[in-house]
Design an enzyme around this catalytic site. Sequence first.
Site, PDB file in Angstrom:
ATOM      1  N   THR A  54     -10.224  47.805  12.094  1.00 61.64           N
ATOM      2  CA  THR A  54     -10.627  48.700  11.009  1.00 61.64           C
ATOM      3  C   THR A  54     -10.361  48.109   9.613  1.00 61.64           C
ATOM      4  O   THR A  54     -11.129  48.343   8.672  1.00 61.64           O
ATOM      5  CB  THR A  54      -9.946  50.075  11.149  1.00 61.64           C
ATOM      6  OG1 THR A  54      -8.560  49.876  11.468  1.00 61.64           O
ATOM      7  CG2 THR A  54     -10.579  50.907  12.242  1.00 61.64           C
ATOM      8  N   ASN A  61     -61.574  88.086  13.633  1.00 57.51           N
ATOM      9  CA  ASN A  61     -61.026  88.495  14.929  1.00 57.51           C
ATOM     10  C   ASN A  61     -61.411  87.472  15.992  1.00 57.51           C
ATOM     11  O   ASN A  61     -62.589  87.251  16.250  1.00 57.51           O
ATOM     12  CB  ASN A  61     -61.587  89.866  15.309  1.00 57.51           C
ATOM     13  CG  ASN A  61     -60.837  90.441  16.502  1.00 57.51           C
ATOM     14  OD1 ASN A  61     -59.936  91.257  16.360  1.00 57.51           O
ATOM     15  ND2 ASN A  61     -61.214  89.992  17.694  1.00 57.51           N
ATOM     16  N   ARG A  80     -48.375  74.737  16.071  1.00 52.92           N
ATOM     17  CA  ARG A  80     -47.882  73.363  15.932  1.00 52.92           C
ATOM     18  C   ARG A  80     -48.744  72.542  14.974  1.00 52.92           C
ATOM     19  O   ARG A  80     -49.857  72.959  14.625  1.00 52.92           O
ATOM     20  CB  ARG A  80     -47.824  72.681  17.299  1.00 52.92           C
ATOM     21  CG  ARG A  80     -49.173  72.539  17.954  1.00 52.92           C
ATOM     22  CD  ARG A  80     -49.056  72.021  19.383  1.00 52.92           C
ATOM     23  NE  ARG A  80     -50.365  71.943  20.000  1.00 52.92           N
ATOM     24  CZ  ARG A  80     -51.154  70.859  19.961  1.00 52.92           C
ATOM     25  NH1 ARG A  80     -50.762  69.770  19.327  1.00 52.92           N
ATOM     26  NH2 ARG A  80     -52.343  70.866  20.530  1.00 52.92           N
ATOM     27  N   TYR A 111     -62.402  68.895  20.583  1.00 51.03           N
ATOM     28  CA  TYR A 111     -62.261  67.497  20.997  1.00 51.03           C
ATOM     29  C   TYR A 111     -63.407  67.124  21.921  1.00 51.03           C
ATOM     30  O   TYR A 111     -63.653  67.789  22.930  1.00 51.03           O
ATOM     31  CB  TYR A 111     -60.917  67.358  21.722  1.00 51.03           C
ATOM     32  CG  TYR A 111     -60.533  65.960  22.122  1.00 51.03           C
ATOM     33  CD1 TYR A 111     -60.560  64.925  21.197  1.00 51.03           C
ATOM     34  CD2 TYR A 111     -60.107  65.685  23.418  1.00 51.03           C
ATOM     35  CE1 TYR A 111     -60.182  63.639  21.567  1.00 51.03           C
ATOM     36  CE2 TYR A 111     -59.728  64.411  23.789  1.00 51.03           C
ATOM     37  CZ  TYR A 111     -59.771  63.382  22.864  1.00 51.03           C
ATOM     38  OH  TYR A 111     -59.388  62.120  23.231  1.00 51.03           O
ATOM     39  N   GLY A 119      -3.310  57.128  16.312  1.00 51.27           N
ATOM     40  CA  GLY A 119      -2.190  56.578  15.558  1.00 51.27           C
ATOM     41  C   GLY A 119      -1.237  57.710  15.161  1.00 51.27           C
ATOM     42  O   GLY A 119      -1.677  58.765  14.723  1.00 51.27           O
ATOM     43  N   ALA A 151     -19.410  50.264  12.518  1.00 49.99           N
ATOM     44  CA  ALA A 151     -19.838  49.019  13.160  1.00 49.99           C
ATOM     45  C   ALA A 151     -19.578  49.022  14.657  1.00 49.99           C
ATOM     46  O   ALA A 151     -20.126  48.217  15.389  1.00 49.99           O
ATOM     47  CB  ALA A 151     -19.128  47.839  12.517  1.00 49.99           C
ATOM     48  N   ARG A 210     -17.935  54.006  25.025  1.00 48.97           N
ATOM     49  CA  ARG A 210     -17.794  55.182  25.891  1.00 48.97           C
ATOM     50  C   ARG A 210     -18.967  56.160  25.805  1.00 48.97           C
ATOM     51  O   ARG A 210     -19.079  57.066  26.614  1.00 48.97           O
ATOM     52  CB  ARG A 210     -16.470  55.905  25.574  1.00 48.97           C
ATOM     53  CG  ARG A 210     -15.269  55.227  26.191  1.00 48.97           C
ATOM     54  CD  ARG A 210     -13.971  55.787  25.665  1.00 48.97           C
ATOM     55  NE  ARG A 210     -13.699  55.322  24.298  1.00 48.97           N
ATOM     56  CZ  ARG A 210     -12.712  55.793  23.537  1.00 48.97           C
ATOM     57  NH1 ARG A 210     -11.937  56.763  23.990  1.00 48.97           N
ATOM     58  NH2 ARG A 210     -12.520  55.316  22.318  1.00 48.97           N
ATOM     59  N   LEU A 236     -17.156  53.566   7.958  1.00 50.28           N
ATOM     60  CA  LEU A 236     -17.120  52.559   9.015  1.00 50.28           C
ATOM     61  C   LEU A 236     -18.019  52.998  10.168  1.00 50.28           C
ATOM     62  O   LEU A 236     -17.880  54.102  10.682  1.00 50.28           O
ATOM     63  CB  LEU A 236     -15.692  52.361   9.525  1.00 50.28           C
ATOM     64  CG  LEU A 236     -14.657  51.981   8.469  1.00 50.28           C
ATOM     65  CD1 LEU A 236     -13.341  51.584   9.147  1.00 50.28           C
ATOM     66  CD2 LEU A 236     -15.151  50.853   7.577  1.00 50.28           C
ATOM     67  N   ASN A 238     -15.858  60.038  20.538  1.00 48.06           N
ATOM     68  CA  ASN A 238     -15.849  58.770  21.264  1.00 48.06           C
ATOM     69  C   ASN A 238     -16.746  58.798  22.495  1.00 48.06           C
ATOM     70  O   ASN A 238     -17.175  57.770  22.978  1.00 48.06           O
ATOM     71  CB  ASN A 238     -14.425  58.411  21.691  1.00 48.06           C
ATOM     72  CG  ASN A 238     -13.556  58.069  20.493  1.00 48.06           C
ATOM     73  OD1 ASN A 238     -13.974  57.340  19.594  1.00 48.06           O
ATOM     74  ND2 ASN A 238     -12.367  58.630  20.454  1.00 48.06           N
TER      75      ASN A 238
HETATM   76  C1  UD1 Z   1      -8.242  54.537  14.430  1.00 49.78           C
HETATM   77  C2  UD1 Z   1      -6.887  54.402  13.754  1.00 49.78           C
HETATM   78  C3  UD1 Z   1      -5.940  55.449  14.324  1.00 49.78           C
HETATM   79  C4  UD1 Z   1      -6.528  56.821  14.136  1.00 49.78           C
HETATM   80  C5  UD1 Z   1      -7.923  56.890  14.751  1.00 49.78           C
HETATM   81  C6  UD1 Z   1      -8.583  58.222  14.384  1.00 49.78           C
HETATM   82  C7  UD1 Z   1      -6.622  52.052  13.205  1.00 49.78           C
HETATM   83  C8  UD1 Z   1      -5.994  50.777  13.583  1.00 49.78           C
HETATM   84  N1  UD1 Z   1      -6.357  53.085  13.998  1.00 49.78           N
HETATM   85  O1  UD1 Z   1      -8.066  54.231  15.795  1.00 49.78           O
HETATM   86  O2  UD1 Z   1      -4.690  55.377  13.679  1.00 49.78           O
HETATM   87  O3  UD1 Z   1      -5.670  57.782  14.745  1.00 49.78           O
HETATM   88  O4  UD1 Z   1      -8.751  55.845  14.227  1.00 49.78           O
HETATM   89  O5  UD1 Z   1      -9.813  58.309  15.015  1.00 49.78           O
HETATM   90  O6  UD1 Z   1      -7.306  52.112  12.210  1.00 49.78           O
HETATM   91  N2  UD1 Z   1     -14.759  50.163  13.310  1.00 49.78           N
HETATM   92  C9  UD1 Z   1     -15.529  49.194  12.708  1.00 49.78           C
HETATM   93  N3  UD1 Z   1     -15.195  47.895  12.872  1.00 49.78           N
HETATM   94  C10 UD1 Z   1     -14.123  47.492  13.594  1.00 49.78           C
HETATM   95  C11 UD1 Z   1     -13.343  48.503  14.226  1.00 49.78           C
HETATM   96  C12 UD1 Z   1     -13.700  49.821  14.057  1.00 49.78           C
HETATM   97  O7  UD1 Z   1     -16.494  49.493  12.023  1.00 49.78           O
HETATM   98  O8  UD1 Z   1     -13.875  46.277  13.690  1.00 49.78           O
HETATM   99  C13 UD1 Z   1     -15.134  51.559  13.122  1.00 49.78           C
HETATM  100  C14 UD1 Z   1     -15.579  52.219  14.403  1.00 49.78           C
HETATM  101  O9  UD1 Z   1     -16.998  52.135  14.539  1.00 49.78           O
HETATM  102  C15 UD1 Z   1     -15.131  53.649  14.209  1.00 49.78           C
HETATM  103  C16 UD1 Z   1     -13.925  53.546  13.306  1.00 49.78           C
HETATM  104  O10 UD1 Z   1     -13.994  52.273  12.707  1.00 49.78           O
HETATM  105  O11 UD1 Z   1     -16.098  54.426  13.540  1.00 49.78           O
HETATM  106  C17 UD1 Z   1     -12.623  53.717  14.048  1.00 49.78           C
HETATM  107  O12 UD1 Z   1     -12.481  52.696  14.985  1.00 49.78           O
HETATM  108  P1  UD1 Z   1     -11.834  52.946  16.403  1.00 49.78           P
HETATM  109  O13 UD1 Z   1     -11.847  51.692  17.172  1.00 49.78           O
HETATM  110  O14 UD1 Z   1     -12.434  54.141  17.036  1.00 49.78           O
HETATM  111  O15 UD1 Z   1     -10.325  53.253  15.966  1.00 49.78           O
HETATM  112  P2  UD1 Z   1      -9.250  53.935  16.843  1.00 49.78           P
HETATM  113  O16 UD1 Z   1      -8.733  52.971  17.825  1.00 49.78           O
HETATM  114  O17 UD1 Z   1      -9.778  55.216  17.354  1.00 49.78           O
HETATM  115 CA    CA Z   2     -11.970  56.449  17.288  1.00 44.98          CA
END
Ligand code: UD1
Ligand code: CA
Length: 452
Positions: free
Chosen positions: A78, A376, A332, A386, A139, A10, A15, A8, A227
């Site tokens: 997620t 040498n 270089r 150049y 979580g 996206a 931050r 994942l 993050n």
């Molecule tokens: C998530 C977990 C949490 C866990 C934590 C660990 C869920 C609901 N929660 O929380 O339990 O402790 O990760 O880091 O899954 N992403 C997408 N598309 C989306 C949302 C997120 O691609 O619609 C990707 C983000 O880019 C990221 C990852 O999923 O790489 C995690 O998303 P993030 O929003 O950071 O989840 P957390 O709230 O941290």
């Molecule tokens: Ca996260």
Amino acid sequence: MKRYGIVLGAGMGTRMKSEVPKVLHEVMGKAMIEHVIGALETAGSQELIVVTGHKSELVEARLGDRAVYAKQEEQLGTAHAVQMADGALAGKPGMTMVTYGDDPLLTSETLELLFTKHENSGAKMTMLTNVVANPFGLGRIIRDASGEVARIVEQKDATPEELKTTEINTGIACYDNEVLFEALKLVGNDNAQGEYYLTDLVEIIKGMGHAVESVVIENVDGVLGVNDRVQLANNGRIMRERINKKHMENGVTLIDPLTTYIEADVVIGSDVVIEPNVYLKGNTVVEAGAFIGAGSDFENAKIGSGAQILASFVVDSEVGAHATVGPFAHLRAGAVVGAKSRIGNFVEIKKATLGEGVKAAHLAYMGDAEIGPRVNMSCGAIIANYDGKKKHKTVIGADAMIGSNVNLIAPVEIGEGAYVAAGSTVSKNVPAEALAIARAKQENKEGYAKRL
Ligand code: UD1
Ligand code: CA
């Protein structure tokens, strides 16, 4: 059983406060998502799906054909993100590892452990958990009386009692691929954030009558996630420590590992000694027995065995075996220094090939040149490559002696064994074995100094 992987990536990474998508921020020379993809590949994942969204074209450009891409137009959570891989994976038998692109410290060993436990236990979901000192924002794992994982509750949805739990969800889990995409259809968004939570799959898969297993990761720094830039630096430090430890175990001496920066893909032979404040980047290779002095900075450098480099920059260049370089040399853009050569202080070499045993001990510049063995280049000798518009080539034959403060104006050829007198400005070829003097004749005016 066939292994798949979903990464994942996206999210915006708000931050990070960056124009660059979060997963492309680098940790020890590689984008975070490249580390994750590498770990999945090593753990045997044959099909990798990267879920992109924010600036997806940049992520795709970086990873190329190492993955298949699934675009998540709107980031609805997620679970929604994983669902984007439906077209590529749904219905295929096998097991799927779901990971996050911002977990650069995730190792292939951890993934292997998860895959193996998943396969052996027969569970349909095997999650990776971690016990941490400060679980804020993560979580929480809620276990039942028998110690089995009952569900995961997000920070924002948890009761004060649940928030005391220090076992957290890393987000990384292995699923039966067919069950995964069936279960995803059942995820809703009735929660504090109005998102489709992947974590709901614990209860859903259990509800389907399947077992859910977990692996508690022992190594606490194993999966931290990034993050913001503070966490980026912390992940970098941990990765650096791991890399340095590996090299020391392989027989490399690091005088001070705390100030030694070695990127992930660097290769170092045994009995290499590295002093403090050294940075080795990219695809640098250092062969056995070389010595890298304090303050050196290499990128895509190839350093031959037994070479000694002091406080120098070597970028996209090679140093032959037993050559000495520096202090304060700059190699270089395709500089190649022959074996046993001696490149001294304040020498710059650019796109030039030097044969064996060349000496340029001080204050010289060699650019766009082919320089034969044992030439040498004396103090202050330079190649004027150049003309203001174009670069031109210079060839110097074996054993030639280029005197101090000589200017070789390219294009020009100096024959083998030729001797160019100090202070000469040479713009015409010099035949082999010839002596070239190209400077104004000295005139001494007797008694003039006093009059002046
Ligand atoms: C998530 C977990 C949490 C866990 C934590 C660990 C869920 C609901 N929660 O929380 O339990 O402790 O990760 O880091 O899954 N992403 C997408 N598309 C989306 C949302 C997120 O691609 O619609 C990707 C983000 O880019 C990221 C990852 O999923 O790489 C995690 O998303 P993030 O929003 O950071 O989840 P957390 O709230 O941290
Ligand atoms: Ca996260």
